[in-house]
Design an enzyme around this catalytic site. Structure first.
Site, PDB file in Angstrom:
ATOM      1  N   ASP A 341       0.862  -1.185   0.000  1.00  0.00           N
ATOM      2  CA  ASP A 341       0.000   0.000   0.000  1.00  0.00           C
ATOM      3  C   ASP A 341       0.896   1.232   0.000  1.00  0.00           C
ATOM      4  OD1 ASP A 341      -2.074   1.772   0.141  1.00  0.00           O
ATOM      5  OD2 ASP A 341      -2.635   1.312   2.209  1.00  0.00           O
ATOM      6  N   CYS A 368      -3.007   4.297  -5.007  1.00  0.00           N
ATOM      7  CA  CYS A 368      -3.824   5.490  -4.749  1.00  0.00           C
ATOM      8  C   CYS A 368      -3.553   6.595  -5.758  1.00  0.00           C
ATOM      9  CB  CYS A 368      -3.610   5.994  -3.324  1.00  0.00           C
ATOM     10  SG  CYS A 368      -1.904   6.416  -2.918  1.00  0.00           S
TER      11      CYS A 368
END
Length: 412
Positions: A341, A368
């Site tokens: 992540d 993201c």
């Protein structure tokens, strides 16, 4: 909304639209970063405030610097749309309508927002990652609820008058809370702050816990020499995820959308099979995913510069940058899974290559930023992995930001 829509003020960047050159174009393709693409006389135009499929769009072109007049692209903002998208709505964020840079897609309804962001993710995968998106086995699209009032953490600037508010785009000016509030903010996040006064020139990190407690940390100084002072509430606030309560400081990292962390935990739990050996939780933050991975593998190494704490014997926290720590992580029994992540800059091809050398059977990569995620996924594919599942997640309603969750498996 009927035909012939005029765009109300608020979406521009402070230029005088009357004095600028105007062109009329059709919007043909998505672009990353809150714009869409049109073409005029062979030149690409990145347009703010429009959607793919809209036609007869009057665009005010941004002024060009003398040194950039030969560039193959221009930028501009939509002023009027003859044939608007059925997903176009009036401004939904008072702060954005007043000129703040918080909600650059506040003119799109939830369905249109998810559709637009899916187009962007697929476009970036094709163009940057060189990936055949038609070959992805399973694709899902998820819009996290709520679409409004989802943000439990905010950063506010404090002006010279001591009043707090949001910064205007590309400016040090503050749009005071007395003028307008952002529609992203969860109820109670900034309650009462419009009437308060704070130390001029500072920044306020405001966070609202799941139990309703609020914490405000005053930040001053420059990066690397930043001072912090808790000026309201507890030093940490409570967030619930994966059946556990996590305590995080107001200026610490936690997923912005109040439903995001739990959703990502459930997604990893659902898509990763049970295995043996080790799982790596890379860019692990508070260690939330490490808790999930402890149910999937015999041992877990969780790596980040700011690590959390878990009372689980099989989980080991490694306080280090991911790229510097990989050779020291456990691999006994084989690497069952790696969960990444990374920040918006992505992991990078070299980190992906180094992880792939340990041959994890499964990879969950959370991106993201569509561009850096596409680059990273392209690197995974180059290392012999294929995309088994993809979920495009709209976790940032009214903004152009989007998350993409990938489950990749090693080709045998």
């Amino acid at each position: 909304m009927g035909r012939g829509v005029g765009i109300p003020p608020g979406s521009g960047q402070g230029h005088d639209t009357v004095a600028r050159e105007h062109v009329v174009v059709d919007i043909t393709a998505p672009a990353h970063g809150g714009t869409v693409i049109a073409r005029h006389e062979g030149q690409v135009i990145f347009v703010r405030g429009a959607l793919v499929g809209e036609t007869g769009v009057t665009v005010a072109l941004d002024p060009q610097k003398q040194s950039s007049t030969k560039k193959s692209f221009r930028t501009g903002e939509a002023l009027r749309i003859d044939s608007p998208s059925p997903h176009r709505v009036d401004h939904q964020c008072p702060a954005a309508e007043a000129g703040a840079g918080c909600c650059d897609l506040d003119f799109v309804d939830p369905a249109g927002s998810l559709e637009h962001k899916t187009q962007v993710v697929f476009d970036q995968l094709k163009r940057i990652g060189r990936i055949d998106v038609e070959g992805i086995e399973e694709t899902h699209r998820t819009s996290l609820e709520p679409f409004f009032g989802w943000r439990t953490r905010a950063r506010l600037g404090v002006g010279s008058d001591g009043r707090a508010g949001v910064r205007l785009p590309k400016s040090h000016r503050i749009l005071r809370l007395q003028t307008a509030e952002c529609a992203q903010w969860a109820p109670g996040l900034v309650a009462g702050l419009a009437e308060g006064t704070f130390r001029p020139g500072t920044e306020l990190a405001v966070a609202l816990g799941d139990d309703g407690q609020r914490s405000i940390v005053e930040l001053s100084g420059h990066r690397g020499h930043r001072k912090r002072k808790v000026i309201e509430g507890p030093a940490t606030i409570a967030h619930a995820a994966d059946g556990m309560t996590w305590r995080v400081s107001a200026d610490g990292f936690w997923q912005s959308h109040r439903a995001a962390t739990d959703f990502y935990c459930q997604w990893i739990d659902q898509h990763l099979p049970q295995g043996t050996g080790v799982a790596w939780d890379l860019y692990g933050g508070q260690g939330v995913f490490a808790r999930v991975l402890a149910r999937k593998a015999e041992m877990v190494d969780s790596v980040d510069l700011a690590t959390g704490e878990l009372d689980i014997p099989s989980v080991r926290f490694v306080k280090s940058a991911v790229e510097r720590s990989l050779d020291g992580l456990r691999t006994h029994g084989g690497l069952h899974a790696a969960v990444l992540d990374p920040p918006r800059t992505g992991a990078g091809a070299e980190v992906v290559k180094k992880i792939a050398a340990y041959k994890p059977a499964h990879v969950v990569h959370i991106g993201c930023d569509p561009a850096t995620a596409a680059r990273d996924i392209g690197a995974w594919v180059a290392e012999g992995y294929r995309i088994s599942e993809l979920d495009v997640v709209d976790a940032f309603g009214m903004t152009h930001h989007v998350e993409a969750l990938f489950h990749l498996v090693r080709e045998s």
